[in-house]
Every structure is written in C-alpha cells, then in structure tokens.
Design a protein around this motif. Structure first.
Motif, PDB file in Angstrom:
ATOM      1  N   GLN A   5      -5.575 -15.910   0.482  1.00 53.33           N
ATOM      2  CA  GLN A   5      -5.650 -14.387   0.461  1.00 53.33           C
ATOM      3  C   GLN A   5      -6.525 -14.077   0.112  1.00 53.33           C
ATOM      4  OE1 GLN A   5      -2.694 -14.224  -3.078  1.00 53.33           O
ATOM      5  NE2 GLN A   5      -1.621 -12.771  -1.396  1.00 53.33           N
ATOM      6  N   TYR A   7      -9.333 -10.501  -1.354  1.00 49.05           N
ATOM      7  CA  TYR A   7      -9.591  -9.779  -2.398  1.00 49.05           C
ATOM      8  C   TYR A   7     -10.662  -8.918  -2.157  1.00 49.05           C
ATOM      9  CZ  TYR A   7      -4.687 -10.698  -4.451  1.00 49.05           C
ATOM     10  OH  TYR A   7      -3.342 -11.047  -4.222  1.00 49.05           O
ATOM     11  N   GLU A  33      -9.485  -2.800   3.549  1.00 49.08           N
ATOM     12  CA  GLU A  33      -8.730  -2.650   4.339  1.00 49.08           C
ATOM     13  C   GLU A  33      -8.372  -3.072   5.993  1.00 49.08           C
ATOM     14  OE1 GLU A  33      -4.124  -0.723   4.016  1.00 49.08           O
ATOM     15  OE2 GLU A  33      -5.693   0.707   5.201  1.00 49.08           O
ATOM     16  N   CYS A  37      -8.385  -7.867   3.995  1.00 53.16           N
ATOM     17  CA  CYS A  37      -8.189  -7.974   2.545  1.00 53.16           C
ATOM     18  C   CYS A  37      -6.727  -8.018   2.393  1.00 53.16           C
ATOM     19  CB  CYS A  37      -8.825  -7.646   2.150  1.00 53.16           C
ATOM     20  SG  CYS A  37     -10.359  -8.030   2.726  1.00 53.16           S
ATOM     21  N   THR A  38      -5.917  -8.333   1.228  1.00 48.13           N
ATOM     22  CA  THR A  38      -4.735  -8.698   0.752  1.00 48.13           C
ATOM     23  C   THR A  38      -5.538  -7.354  -0.008  1.00 48.13           C
ATOM     24  OG1 THR A  38      -4.922 -10.599   1.009  1.00 48.13           O
ATOM     25  CG2 THR A  38      -2.967  -9.824  -0.958  1.00 48.13           C
ATOM     26  N   GLY A  39      -6.155  -7.471  -0.873  1.00 51.59           N
ATOM     27  CA  GLY A  39      -6.333  -6.483  -1.834  1.00 51.59           C
ATOM     28  C   GLY A  39      -7.411  -6.045  -2.653  1.00 51.59           C
ATOM     29  N   ARG A  64      -1.956  -0.051   3.027  1.00 54.24           N
ATOM     30  CA  ARG A  64      -1.875  -1.307   2.810  1.00 54.24           C
ATOM     31  C   ARG A  64      -1.852  -2.088   1.983  1.00 54.24           C
ATOM     32  NH1 ARG A  64      -4.174  -5.384   3.391  1.00 54.24           N
ATOM     33  NH2 ARG A  64      -5.701  -5.715   6.030  1.00 54.24           N
ATOM     34  N   HIS A  97      -1.287  -5.741  -7.622  1.00 60.33           N
ATOM     35  CA  HIS A  97      -1.881  -6.495  -8.026  1.00 60.33           C
ATOM     36  C   HIS A  97      -2.289  -6.718  -9.546  1.00 60.33           C
ATOM     37  CE1 HIS A  97      -0.949  -8.463  -3.788  1.00 60.33           C
ATOM     38  NE2 HIS A  97      -0.578  -7.797  -3.990  1.00 60.33           N
ATOM     39  N   GLU A 166       1.345 -10.246  -7.318  1.00 64.29           N
ATOM     40  CA  GLU A 166       0.566 -10.977  -6.872  1.00 64.29           C
ATOM     41  C   GLU A 166       0.395 -11.104  -8.701  1.00 64.29           C
ATOM     42  OE1 GLU A 166       0.756 -13.777  -5.291  1.00 64.29           O
ATOM     43  OE2 GLU A 166       2.133 -13.256  -3.790  1.00 64.29           O
ATOM     44  N   VAL A 307      -7.254 -18.739  -1.993  1.00 64.81           N
ATOM     45  CA  VAL A 307      -7.356 -17.285  -2.586  1.00 64.81           C
ATOM     46  C   VAL A 307      -9.161 -16.814  -2.842  1.00 64.81           C
ATOM     47  CG1 VAL A 307      -7.050 -15.142  -4.669  1.00 64.81           C
ATOM     48  CG2 VAL A 307      -5.222 -17.093  -3.860  1.00 64.81           C
TER      49      VAL A 307
END
Length: 333
Positions: A5, A7, A33, A37-39, A64, A97, A166, A307
């Motif tokens: 992941q 971020y 995005e 990236c996950t977040g 997302r 998250h 998460e 991560v």
C-alpha cells in the motif's frame, strides 16, 4: 509483483493561502488517485485545518482514494472519531483510514493541558483505539479504562464491514510497536540510513519516506536540492524542535543525520536528511536514479515493509517519477 500500500500526503493549510487550499487538496487527491495510491495522509496539529473536514474534500474530489486521517486522542472522544468514520461512509459510501497518534508537537499537547509522558500516551492511544474499533465493528462497548469510561455504548449509523478502516500508528519506539500489536495496527517507522537498518523492523510494517528520482542521478539531486534548499532559519527551528521533543523517531533521525556516510561506488548514497535538518519536512528522502532508489525500496521490502507513506507530492508528474521507482522495485501500482 509485490502487494503493498502506498499513501501520499495532503498539503497543510499553513502552507497554502486560504483561497487556494480547497483546490490544492482536491488536486493532490486526484494526482494520488491517478498514480494508484491507496490513500492520502491528512495531518493534524494545533496549527492547521481540521483533518476530518479536509478529508471530506478529499472524498468529494476522488472516486476511491481513502483519506488517512491523523487521529489525536486529546482532540476528541473515541465515540466522536468513530462517528466521523461511519458518517462519512454513510454519506459517501467510502472508506476512511486512520493514522493513530500518541504524540505530536509536545508544545501543542501542553497548550491543551496534557503533560502525559511518552509511553503513557501510547497506552492511552491503545485504549482509545480499542474503543473506537469496537464501535466500528458494531459492538456494544463497555470499558472502565484509565482514560475513558464507556457503558453500553453503540454507534449509529453502523459502518458496513467492507468499509472498515486500515489503521496505522508510529512504530519507531518499543511503546509504539507494542501499541500496534495491541490495536492490530500497521506500525510505521522512519527508516535509518541504508545498511544501518534495525534488525527488529516489523514484518508487514511500513515506512514514512520521501522520494525524488530521475533516470539521471545528477538531475534527481538537482531537483531535490532546488525543492529543499539549505535554510538557516529552518535549521534553527529544527534545533529548537529537537530540544522540545520527546519523540523517539525525531531523535533517531537526528542521530542518523550525524552518522550518515557517503558511499564511493559512483553514485551518492540515496538516503538524504536535508529536508529534515532544515525543518522543511519530517521524514528522510531517497534521492537518485530510478534504479538506485528502486534498490533502496527493494531493501525495505526485503525487511518485510508493506506500507509506504510518501511526503506531500508537488505535482502529478512527480508522482509518476515515484511510480517508476516502485515499478522497477517490482511493486504494482
């Protein structure tokens, strides 16, 4: 491809004029995005805009991307934090998250009347997080804790199971790693220079690190040094922050800055603490050619890192350069 992941980090309101900040948040969220990236980490402290309100801007600007909200237990009751997560899910159908904090700037905590010592802050965050997560799981929570007492407490609206957050927490100190284990959170550390890494890096954990990379090493360093020039005022601010801080990651990075060595294999050591030493950001950077920085990322992956929390990206183009590094390291976007 290795499953990890990644971020990014949201710009801070103190660095952007008020009339431009909402757009800066939305732009950075869209870039993140687009880069896969996950977040995106959203900071909190006494001197910047509320992370929950900023996170709503992140959600509305993207499809997302998950805001990674920094949660300071001193600021709000665990029920309030749980309600924020479930309410954003209810309104937008999106996951939020959580980056659980135990500390922050010590002067911020003292200004709020909180003199709690380092390890006790982690114990408090553990208690806080266990209540928060129990509520998000739909449990009726009763707890007679040291810091919080709740009785038959239940959350509404309930959080759909597929939108459970998460959870990350700083894992640079023994207290932080213990809290991560007790909460079931991902421990995030600030990596040391390559070759001087700790033997106790937690498998499945994460690192907080910035990246500047180009095909050509010299170009990468030129970009990095232009973005983070030497700043005497920043060095003084860094020194003052060190004196006021009881953060173990801050002390570890400062010690690393004193012992860092330059390699003689034809390309500079990619591990760079210039931005940290000049009080321009709070993480080390990896700087160099795509392949050299990818080798450093591979080193962290081999330690079990899963991560990566990146620094604030200045542009979509910069995130694309970082994406090339991770591709060469065998990481899927």
């Amino acid at each position: 491809m290795t499953a990890v992941q990644i971020y990014s980090t949201c710009p801070q309101s103190k660095d952007v004029p008020a009339g431009e900040y909402a757009r800066a948040v939305a732009d950075t969220a869209r870039w993140s995005e687009a880069a896969g990236c996950t977040g995106m980490l959203v900071y909190t402290d006494n001197g910047i805009a509320d992370p929950w309100l900023v996170s709503q801007q992140v959600i509305t600007a993207t499809e997302r991307l998950a805001p990674l909200v920094a949660v300071q237990p001193v600021y709000m009751h665990p029920f309030t934090a749980a309600s924020m997560v479930s309410s954003l899910a209810y309104l937008h159908g999106r996951s939020v998250h959580l980056n659980m904090l135990a500390g922050g700037f010590r002067n911020d905590l003292l200004a709020l009347g909180d003199p709690t010592e380092h390890d006790d802050r982690y114990a408090r965050t553990t208690e806080y997080s266990q209540i928060l997560m129990g509520l998000l799981r739909g449990e009726t929570v009763t707890r007679e804790g040291r810091w919080h007492q709740v009785h038959n407490l239940k959350l509404a609206p309930t959080l759909p199971a597929d939108l459970m957050p998460e959870v990350l927490i700083s894992g640079s100190s023994p207290a932080g790693r213990a809290a991560a284990a007790d909460i079931g959170a991902v421990p995030i550390r600030y990596p040391e220079p390559l070759g001087a890494e700790t033997a106790d890096a937690p498998t499945g954990g994460g690192v907080r690190v910035g990246v500047v990379a180009r095909e050509d090493t010299a170009e990468a360093w030129k970009v990095a040094e232009e973005r983070f020039p030497t700043d005497r005022k920043g060095q003084i601010a860094h020194s003052m922050a060190m004196k006021a801080s009881d953060s173990q990651w801050h002390q570890q990075l400062s010690a690393a800055a004193q012992t860092q060595e330059v390699t003689d294999d034809g390309e500079p050591d990619p591990f760079w603490l210039g931005p940290f030493q000049n009080y321009q950001t709070f993480c080390p950077y990896l700087v160099g050619s795509y392949d050299r920085v990818a080798a450093a990322i591979t080193h962290y992956l081999a330690q079990g890192t899963r991560v990566f929390v990146l620094d604030i990206p200045p542009s979509l183009e910069e995130l694309e350069h970082i994406g090339e590094v991770f591709r060469r390291a065998g990481v899927a976007a």
